[in-house]
Design a protein around this motif. Structure first.
Motif, PDB file in Angstrom:
ATOM      1  N   ALA A  26      16.567   3.287   4.443  1.00  0.00           N
ATOM      2  CA  ALA A  26      15.226   2.727   4.288  1.00  0.00           C
ATOM      3  C   ALA A  26      15.356   1.208   4.230  1.00  0.00           C
ATOM      4  CB  ALA A  26      14.577   3.249   3.019  1.00  0.00           C
ATOM      5  N   VAL A  27      14.423   0.514   4.856  1.00  0.00           N
ATOM      6  CA  VAL A  27      14.444  -0.947   4.821  1.00  0.00           C
ATOM      7  C   VAL A  27      13.152  -1.497   4.226  1.00  0.00           C
ATOM      8  CG1 VAL A  27      16.091  -1.242   6.696  1.00  0.00           C
ATOM      9  CG2 VAL A  27      13.663  -1.049   7.226  1.00  0.00           C
ATOM     10  N   GLY A  28      12.408  -0.635   3.554  1.00  0.00           N
ATOM     11  CA  GLY A  28      11.194  -1.057   2.880  1.00  0.00           C
ATOM     12  C   GLY A  28      10.737   0.021   1.924  1.00  0.00           C
ATOM     13  N   TYR A  29       9.793  -0.327   1.058  1.00  0.00           N
ATOM     14  CA  TYR A  29       9.221   0.607   0.108  1.00  0.00           C
ATOM     15  C   TYR A  29       7.755   0.821   0.415  1.00  0.00           C
ATOM     16  CZ  TYR A  29      13.346   0.811  -2.790  1.00  0.00           C
ATOM     17  OH  TYR A  29      14.600   1.056  -3.252  1.00  0.00           O
ATOM     18  N   ILE A  30       7.221   1.924  -0.076  1.00  0.00           N
ATOM     19  CA  ILE A  30       5.832   2.281   0.156  1.00  0.00           C
ATOM     20  C   ILE A  30       5.035   2.093  -1.128  1.00  0.00           C
ATOM     21  CG2 ILE A  30       4.251   4.166   0.732  1.00  0.00           C
ATOM     22  CD1 ILE A  30       5.802   3.123   3.081  1.00  0.00           C
ATOM     23  N   PHE A  31       3.865   1.480  -0.998  1.00  0.00           N
ATOM     24  CA  PHE A  31       2.955   1.328  -2.133  1.00  0.00           C
ATOM     25  C   PHE A  31       1.728   2.196  -1.859  1.00  0.00           C
ATOM     26  CE2 PHE A  31       0.443  -0.361  -5.434  1.00  0.00           C
ATOM     27  CZ  PHE A  31       1.309  -1.006  -6.307  1.00  0.00           C
ATOM     28  N   THR A  32       1.334   2.981  -2.852  1.00  0.00           N
ATOM     29  CA  THR A  32       0.146   3.828  -2.706  1.00  0.00           C
ATOM     30  C   THR A  32      -0.748   3.676  -3.938  1.00  0.00           C
ATOM     31  OG1 THR A  32       1.044   5.810  -3.797  1.00  0.00           O
ATOM     32  CG2 THR A  32       1.559   5.513  -1.443  1.00  0.00           C
ATOM     33  N   ASN A  33      -1.973   4.181  -3.812  1.00  0.00           N
ATOM     34  CA  ASN A  33      -2.895   4.216  -4.959  1.00  0.00           C
ATOM     35  C   ASN A  33      -3.096   5.641  -5.455  1.00  0.00           C
ATOM     36  OD1 ASN A  33      -4.438   5.285  -2.912  1.00  0.00           O
ATOM     37  ND2 ASN A  33      -5.835   3.546  -2.767  1.00  0.00           N
ATOM     38  N   SER A  34      -2.113   6.492  -5.170  1.00  0.00           N
ATOM     39  CA  SER A  34      -2.172   7.896  -5.586  1.00  0.00           C
ATOM     40  C   SER A  34      -0.800   8.322  -6.100  1.00  0.00           C
ATOM     41  CB  SER A  34      -2.575   8.786  -4.408  1.00  0.00           C
ATOM     42  OG  SER A  34      -2.381  10.158  -4.720  1.00  0.00           O
ATOM     43  N   SER A  35      -0.810   9.223  -7.091  1.00  0.00           N
ATOM     44  CA  SER A  35       0.453   9.738  -7.628  1.00  0.00           C
ATOM     45  C   SER A  35       1.039  10.832  -6.743  1.00  0.00           C
ATOM     46  CB  SER A  35       0.234  10.278  -9.042  1.00  0.00           C
ATOM     47  OG  SER A  35      -0.737  11.324  -9.042  1.00  0.00           O
ATOM     48  N   VAL A  36       0.314  11.184  -5.685  1.00  0.00           N
ATOM     49  CA  VAL A  36       0.815  12.183  -4.734  1.00  0.00           C
ATOM     50  C   VAL A  36       1.801  11.499  -3.778  1.00  0.00           C
ATOM     51  CG1 VAL A  36       0.185  13.798  -2.896  1.00  0.00           C
ATOM     52  CG2 VAL A  36      -1.329  13.474  -4.894  1.00  0.00           C
ATOM     53  N   LYS A  37       2.924  12.151  -3.512  1.00  0.00           N
ATOM     54  CA  LYS A  37       3.918  11.570  -2.613  1.00  0.00           C
ATOM     55  C   LYS A  37       3.308  11.276  -1.242  1.00  0.00           C
ATOM     56  CE  LYS A  37       8.126  13.608  -4.577  1.00  0.00           C
ATOM     57  NZ  LYS A  37       9.332  14.450  -4.315  1.00  0.00           N
ATOM     58  N   PRO A  38       3.703  10.158  -0.637  1.00  0.00           N
ATOM     59  CA  PRO A  38       3.192   9.847   0.699  1.00  0.00           C
ATOM     60  C   PRO A  38       3.667  10.868   1.728  1.00  0.00           C
ATOM     61  CG  PRO A  38       4.280   7.937  -0.312  1.00  0.00           C
ATOM     62  CD  PRO A  38       4.615   9.128  -1.147  1.00  0.00           C
ATOM     63  N   ALA A  39       2.973  10.900   2.860  1.00  0.00           N
ATOM     64  CA  ALA A  39       3.402  11.763   3.970  1.00  0.00           C
ATOM     65  C   ALA A  39       4.745  11.269   4.489  1.00  0.00           C
ATOM     66  CB  ALA A  39       2.360  11.741   5.078  1.00  0.00           C
ATOM     67  N   LEU A  40       5.580  12.197   4.951  1.00  0.00           N
ATOM     68  CA  LEU A  40       6.916  11.828   5.418  1.00  0.00           C
ATOM     69  C   LEU A  40       6.872  10.951   6.662  1.00  0.00           C
ATOM     70  CD1 LEU A  40       8.911  15.165   4.871  1.00  0.00           C
ATOM     71  CD2 LEU A  40       8.874  13.101   3.437  1.00  0.00           C
TER      72      LEU A  40
END
Length: 561
Positions: free
Chosen positions: A178-192
């Motif tokens: 991985a060369v980056g991180y994902i930021f979300t506004n939900s506690s649900v895991k992001p889509a793959l």
């Protein structure tokens, strides 16, 4: 992703009004690879564009073509964003920070991470997106993660915020990073399929730490954000940076010339500055002397271009340069010759060739004495800080995707800071303004006064800067002295490979100098001055001759911040 500017997170100033019980105990650091780039979009944050449109760059190679081909992996910049989450207070200017996902990703490309920056500066950044073009079905250059790990959330933060925010670390398949991180506004895991992981042989291990000035540092309880390149990563985790393609993405000589004309900064010297720059050849032609240990009584005149200077080796303390012996000539040479001054350009790849750094070196024959402020008194520190031969530099960081100015590094007494293009002052067009401090020649993005070593008190060594009619456009009489990746297209001058001292070691009678200053002080002021003297860096108490540009760590590495 890649590595230009970062945002680091610890537990301190971002939320100064938070109750101690609300402090999160997460101790990791999260770095945002902020690649300040072209026009962007946001809900409420102003966007930044350079003052003038980019020129049409000379043709050749893959520089500024919009896409960089890494050999089976195509990479582009996305400069339009959708806001995901924000804090609305704390941090720089108490304006908070915002977090974004890339918008309008080109068909067939995958995002490599999210983006973030403080709200007190105009939005100016990019995130990298990538596409597999290898036709290697068994070992493609890009794969989706197999899972995510939650590494930070805002749920425990007692601050004004837009709901909750979450940081996810992609778990890469074997042989990928991985060369980056994902930021979300939900506690649900992001889509793959939200982010791509890059094949290991297209990544490098990060080994640099860059920083914006403190006004642009974001500190969210457990998350330290400071200026970096598109996306973000967690310290000590196995996250890589993309490595570029030097033969494809770096500018050729014609493109370098165009970049210099577009972005070469204008330096303003203080109205009271009497120690101005000169060209190196002017210094040599006006009586500069080469000394050799053991034969000090017979110094040699330095020949034009430094052709008789010892080459290579290391600073073995056996050679040094000095001013002319004649008193009137010495005083004249100390003052330099602004009309003859040249800027010397060193062009090199960074982030594996995704960016170009253009280091701009300026030579001053003499560095003046230091000055201090002790409460309401301004005082001269006499000879303290004086030395012969002063090399200073600023560095332009250029995106190889489009040739746009990304940021500028301002060198200040052996360290310095990166400033985003959105935080610069411009002279004409896209040429940044640099302010050189009085006597010491440190570089600053804004005029004013900085007290070195003050620790927040009204006492310290002064770096004063201001505009005057003494100025230098570094694009005029620009000299490209080194481009190792284009060797042997640029022939390095002999003086560049002189790795000994550009001035003699000077030992001061420190007690004598300090006693002169004490005579004008009484009572509490005198005691404050004595405390200040104890804090003066030891290097100011006996100036060793400085070495030239090629001996500095930043010549082959990154800038020190």
């Amino acid at each position: 992703m890649i590595d230009k500017n970062h945002f680091l997170f610890t537990k301190s100033a971002f939320f100064q009004n938070m109750h101690s019980s609300s402090i999160n105990t997460i101790l990791f650091s999260l770095f945002f690879f902020l690649c300040f780039n072209g026009s962007t979009m946001a809900d409420s944050q102003d966007t930044f564009q350079l003052p003038s449109p980019l020129p049409q760059w000379p043709p050749g190679g893959g520089f500024a073509n919009g896409t960089i081909d890494l050999g089976g992996l195509q990479v582009k910049q996305v400069t339009r964003f959708t806001k995901i989450w924000a804090t609305n207070g704390g941090g720089p200017d108490n304006l908070g920070a915002s977090f974004y996902d890339p918008d309008a990703i080109p068909q067939g490309f995958s995002s490599l991470g999210s983006y973030a920056q403080p709200n007190n500066i105009p939005l100016f950044g990019h995130v990298l997106v990538a596409k597999d073009i290898s036709n290697n079905h068994s070992y493609p250059t890009l794969k989706s993660p197999i899972d995510y790990t939650l590494v930070w959330s805002s749920e425990s933060l007692d601050i004004e915020k837009d709901g909750e925010g979450y940081v996810w670390l992609p778990a890469a398949p074997d042989g990928y990073k991985a060369v980056g991180y994902i930021f979300t506004n939900s506690s649900v895991k992001p889509a793959l399929d939200k982010v791509g992981c890059v094949r290991e042989d297209f990544t490098i291990t990060p080994n640099t730490t860059l920083g914006l000035d403190n006004k642009h540092v974001l500190d969210i309880n457990g998350l330290n954000v400071y200026d970096s390149v598109g996306g973000f990563r967690v310290r000590n985790e196995s996250v890589g940076h993309l490595k570029g393609n030097l033969t494809y993405s770096m500018p050729n000589l014609n493109q370098i010339e165009a970049l210099i004309q577009a972005y070469a900064p204008v330096i303003y010297f203080h109205p009271d500055e009497k120690y101005l720059p000169s060209s190196v050849d002017w210094f040599f032609q006006n009586g500069a002397l080469l000394y050799h240990k053991g034969n000090e009584s017979k110094p040699d005149l330095v020949e034009r271009n430094g052709s008789n200077l010892p080459q290579g080796g290391s600073n073995d303390e056996t050679y040094w340069l000095d001013l002319p012996l004649d008193g009137s000539s010495k005083d004249r040479v100390k003052k330099g010759d602004l009309q003859d001054a040249c800027a010397y350009f060193h062009v090199k790849p960074v982030s594996g060739g995704l960016f170009t750094d253009i280091a701009i070196w300026v030579f001053y024959p003499f560095n003046g004495g230091a000055r201090a402020k002790v409460e309401f008194i301004n005082i001269s520190l006499g000879k303290l800080g004086e030395h012969v031969g002063d090399w200073e530099h600023v560095t332009l960081r250029i995106s190889n995707f489009n040739g746009e100015l990304n940021s500028v590094f301002f060198c200040q007494h052996g360290w310095g800071k990166w400033v985003s293009a959105s935080g610069l002052e411009y002279h004409t067009g896209n040429k940044p303004v640099v302010y050189a401090s009085l006597h010491g020649h440190a570089s600053y993005p804004k005029p004013g006064r900085v007290l070195l070593g003050s620790g927040g008190a009204d006492i310290g060594v002064k770096d004063d800067t201001d505009k005057s009619d003494k100025m230098m456009d570094t694009g005029v009489r620009a000299v490209v002295v080194a481009t190792e990746y284009l060797a042997p297209a640029v022939v390095e001058p002999p003086w560049l490979n002189y790795e000994r001292k550009w001035g003699p070691k000077i030992d001061y009678d420190v007690e004598k100098e300090i006693n002169k200053m004490k005579k004008v002080m009484i009572g509490k002021l005198k005691k404050a001055f004595e405390r200040f003297v104890e804090s003066i860096p030891s290097e100011m108490l006996g100036e060793d001759g400085p070495t030239g540009p090629k001996v500095k760590d930043s010549w082959s590495g990154d800038e020190c911040v």
